[in-house]
Design a protein around this motif. Structure first.
Motif, PDB file in Angstrom:
ATOM      1  N   SER A 101       0.831  -1.200   0.000  1.00 24.73           N
ATOM      2  CA  SER A 101       0.000   0.000   0.000  1.00 24.73           C
ATOM      3  C   SER A 101       0.870   1.256   0.000  1.00 24.73           C
ATOM      4  N   TYR A 102       0.215   2.388  -0.245  1.00 26.22           N
ATOM      5  CA  TYR A 102       0.923   3.666  -0.312  1.00 26.22           C
ATOM      6  C   TYR A 102       1.677   3.923   0.996  1.00 26.22           C
ATOM      7  N   PRO A 114       4.276   2.498  -3.206  1.00 19.63           N
ATOM      8  CA  PRO A 114       4.269   3.870  -3.724  1.00 19.63           C
ATOM      9  C   PRO A 114       4.441   4.871  -2.583  1.00 19.63           C
ATOM     10  N   TYR A 115       5.164   5.961  -2.884  1.00 19.74           N
ATOM     11  CA  TYR A 115       5.369   6.981  -1.859  1.00 19.74           C
ATOM     12  C   TYR A 115       5.646   8.322  -2.524  1.00 19.74           C
ATOM     13  N   THR A 122       0.588   8.768  -7.554  1.00 18.29           N
ATOM     14  CA  THR A 122      -0.224   7.676  -7.050  1.00 18.29           C
ATOM     15  C   THR A 122      -1.063   8.160  -5.873  1.00 18.29           C
ATOM     16  N   ASP A 123      -2.037   7.321  -5.508  1.00 24.17           N
ATOM     17  CA  ASP A 123      -2.896   7.590  -4.374  1.00 24.17           C
ATOM     18  C   ASP A 123      -3.500   8.996  -4.497  1.00 24.17           C
TER      19      ASP A 123
END
Length: 515
Positions: A101-102, A114-115, A122-123
Motif C-alpha cells: 500500500s501507499y 508507492p510513496y 499515485t494515491d
C-alpha cells in the motif's frame, strides 16, 4: 517547463527504509571468547545471564567450563524474516504489514510501496516528479504542485502573464504565459555582402520545430546563408554549400526535406545531403513553392506556368507530374502571380484577367485539382488583380490586391477573406501598406506584416479576427523594411525574416513573435 502530474497528497510514513539494521533486532552477534566469562580482550565478565542461560552460583568452580548450552544464545539470531517489522539482511523495506500500500512495503520486502518522491503520481498525490524541490514547474516536497504556468498567478520564471484556465494562444495571455504580440526573440547577423539586394526566405519548419531560412543575393560573390534556427533563434546548423544560381526566391518543406527555388534551379537539403536540379526551362517555382502533402509540392513561375512535382523531387532530370498554363489566347489575357494549396487537395492560383472586348482588368482566381484539371475559375470586378494569396487549414483563401495608380485609395490595397467556396467574407482596405506579407494561423486567423496605418513609416505585425478582419493586436517591428517575410510555426509563433543593409553592410534579421 517540467511536466506536471495531478491529484492530492499523503506523505510517506517514516521508518519504512532502514539502511542500517537496528541493533539486537534478529541480527547474528558473534564473539570470540577463550572461555566463559572471558572476553577477547582478556577481561572477565559475569557472562550471559539472560533467559536460556544457566549458571550454578552455589558451588561453581571458576575453572569449570561445563554449562548448559541446550537453550539458544539470545545474541545469536536466525535468518531474516520478511514481515517481522525489522529491516534485516537483503530486505529493503519491512513494516510488518507488507501489503504494497501507499507509504508501505512490498509483500516480499524487496521494495517500498508507492510513496511521495518516487516520481509517480499515485494515491492522493497531485504532483510527483521525483525531485520535489518546489522549483518552478515542478512539485513540492509534499507532492503538491509548485508554481507553474497556468496556475492563475504571476510567478517566478519567465511568465509575462497568467490567466489560469483562460490562457489561450492569441487570446491575450498564451498557453506558455507570454503576452500576445510580443517580440520575444531576435537574431541579427551583420557584415554580410550583397551586391544588389539581400533576399531572405520565409522560415520553414522541420519536425524538431526549428526554422530554416535562406539569405542570398544576385551576385556570385554575395554571402549565402542557409541556416537552421532553434525557437530561441540560435543558429543550430549552418549548411556549408555553394549555390550555383541565386537568389533563393521561395522555399517549402516536403516532409523533412527543405526545398528551394532559384532561376532555372531547385535545391534541397535532406539528412545533411545537398541536392541540385538545374536546367534551361526548368519550372522551379520562383513565384510560388508550397507543399501540398503526399502528392509533393506545387511550383509556379511568374506569368503562366504551374506544375506539381512528386515527393521525390527535386532530382536531376525530373519533370513535373503535371503542368498547366494559362488558357488561350495566352499570356496577354491572363497573368498568374501566386499559388497556394486549396480546399480538398486542390491548388489555387491568383492573378489578373484582361477582358477580351473591353480590356478591363479584373482579379482572377483559378482552382486546379490534384490531378491537374481546372475545376473552377472566378473573376472579381471590384479589383484589378490579386497579387498574393495565403490559405487557411480548410483551404479558404485570403487574397491581396493593390489599388491601381489614379484609383481612389491609391497607394493602398485591399485584403479580402473568402470562404472555401470562394465567396467574399470581408474586405479590409489598407492605406499605403508598403510591401505587405501575410500568413494564416492554424485557427484560421490572419496575421499581416505591413506599414503602420498612422504614417510612422515603420512596419507593424497585426493579428486579425477571421470573422470580420478587425485587429486583435499589433506590434511595431522597426527592424524590417522592404521584402521581409513571415511564417506561422506549428506552435503558432510568428517568425519574421528580413535581409537588408545596416551600418556594417549586409545583414539578416530574424524575429519571433508570440501568438
Amino acid at each position: 517547463m517540467r511536466a506536471r502530474y495531478w491529484s492530492s497528497v499523503v506523505l510517506l510514513c517514516g521508518g519504512c527504509f532502514n539502511p542500517e539494521p537496528p541493533e539486537g533486532m534478529g541480527l547474528e552477534t558473534e564473539s570470540d571468547t577463550d572461555g566463559p566469562g572471558e572476553t577477547e580482550s582478556g577481561q572477565t565478565s559475569d557472562g550471559p545471564t539472560g533467559p536460556g542461560t544457566e549458571t550454578d552460583t552455589n558451588d561453581s568452580d571458576p575453572t569449570d567450563t561445563d554449562s548448559d548450552t541446550d537453550d539458544p544464545d539470545p545474541t545469536e539470531g536466525g535468518d531474516p524474516v520478511c514481515g517481522d517489522g525489522q529491516v534485516e539482511g537483503d530486505e529493503v523495506c519491512d513494516d510488518g504489514v507488507n501489503d504494497g500500500s501507499y507509504g508501505g512495503c512490498a509483500a516480499d520486502c524487496s521494495a517500498a510501496g508507492p510513496y511521495c518522491g518516487d516520481g509517480e503520481v499515485t494515491d492522493d498525490e497531485a504532483c510527483d516528479d521525483g525531485d520535489n524541490d518546489g522549483s518552478y514547474g515542478g512539485c513540492n516536497d509534499d507532492c503538491t504542485p509548485a508554481a507553474f504556468c497556468g496556475d492563475g498567478s504571476l510567478d517566478a520564471g519567465d511568465e509575462l502573464c497568467d490567466e489560469g484556465a483562460d490562457n489561450e494562444n492569441g487570446g491575450g495571455c498564451n498557453i506558455d504565459c507570454t503576452t500576445s504580440g510580443t517580440l520575444l526573440f531576435e537574431s541579427l547577423q551583420t557584415g554580410l555582402t550583397f551586391c544588389d539586394g539581400a533576399f531572405a526566405s520565409a522560415a520553414r519548419f522541420n519536425s524538431e520545430g526549428n526554422g530554416l531560412i535562406a539569405a542570398t543575393g544576385y551576385c556570385g560573390q554575395d554571402s549565402q546563408l542557409l541556416q537552421e534556427f532553434s525557437p530561441q533563434l540560435e543558429v543550430v546548423q549552418d549548411f556549408d554549400v555553394l549555390l550555383p544560381q541565386t537568389p533563393i526566391s521561395e522555399t517549402t518543406m516536403v516532409g523533412d526535406k527543405w526545398v528551394m527555388s532559384a532561376s532555372g534551379c531547385n535545391y534541397a537539403i535532406e539528412d545533411g545531403m545537398f541536392i541540385e536540379a538545374c536546367g534551361d526551362g526548368r519550372l522551379s517555382g520562383r513565384s510560388s513553392l508550397a507543399s501540398v502533402g503526399d502528392p509533393g509540392f506545387l511550383a509556379l513561375d511568374y506569368g503562366n506556368r504551374l506544375g506539381l512535382y512528386g515527393p521525390m523531387s527535386p532530382s536531376v532530370g525530373d519533370t513535373p507530374v503535371w503542368e498547366a498554363t494559362t488558357p488561350e489566347p495566352g499570356f496577354y489575357e491572363y497573368d498568374w502571380y501566386r499559388a497556394a494549396p486549396g480546399p480538398a487537395g486542390s491548388i489555387l492560383v491568383v492573378g489578373q484577367r484582361r477582358q477580351p472586348t473591353s480590356m478591363a482588368e479584373v482579379g482572377l482566381l483559378v482552382q486546379y485539382t490534384a490531378a491537374g484539371n481546372e475545376a473552377d475559375s472566378n473573376t472579381y470586378a471590384a479589383v484589378e488583380q490579386f497579387d498574393d494569396i495565403a490559405t487557411g487549414p480548410d483551404g479558404a483563401p485570403l487574397v491581396y490586391s493593390r489599388i491601381g495608380y489614379g484609383e481612389p485609395g491609391y497607394p493602398g490595397g485591399i485584403l479580402t477573406q473568402m470562404d472555401a467556396s470562394f465567396d467574399v467574407v470581408w474586405n479590409l482596405q489598407l492605406s499605403d501598406p508598403g510591401d505587405i506579407r501575410f500568413a494564416i494561423y492554424g485557427s484560421g486567423a490572419p496575421v499581416v506584416l505591413a506599414q503602420d496605418s498612422l504614417g510612422k513609416g515603420i512596419y507593424q505585425l497585426r493579428k486579425l479576427d477571421p470573422a470580420d478582419g478587425s485587429m486583435v493586436w499589433s506590434v511595431d517591428v522597426p527592424q524590417v523594411s522592404y521584402d521581409a517575410r513571415i511564417a506561422v510555426a506549428p506552435d503558432d509563433y510568428i517568425w519574421i525574416s528580413a535581409g537588408g543593409y545596416g551600418p556594417e553592410g549586409g545583414q539578416l534579421w530574424v524575429g519571433r513573435v508570440s501568438p
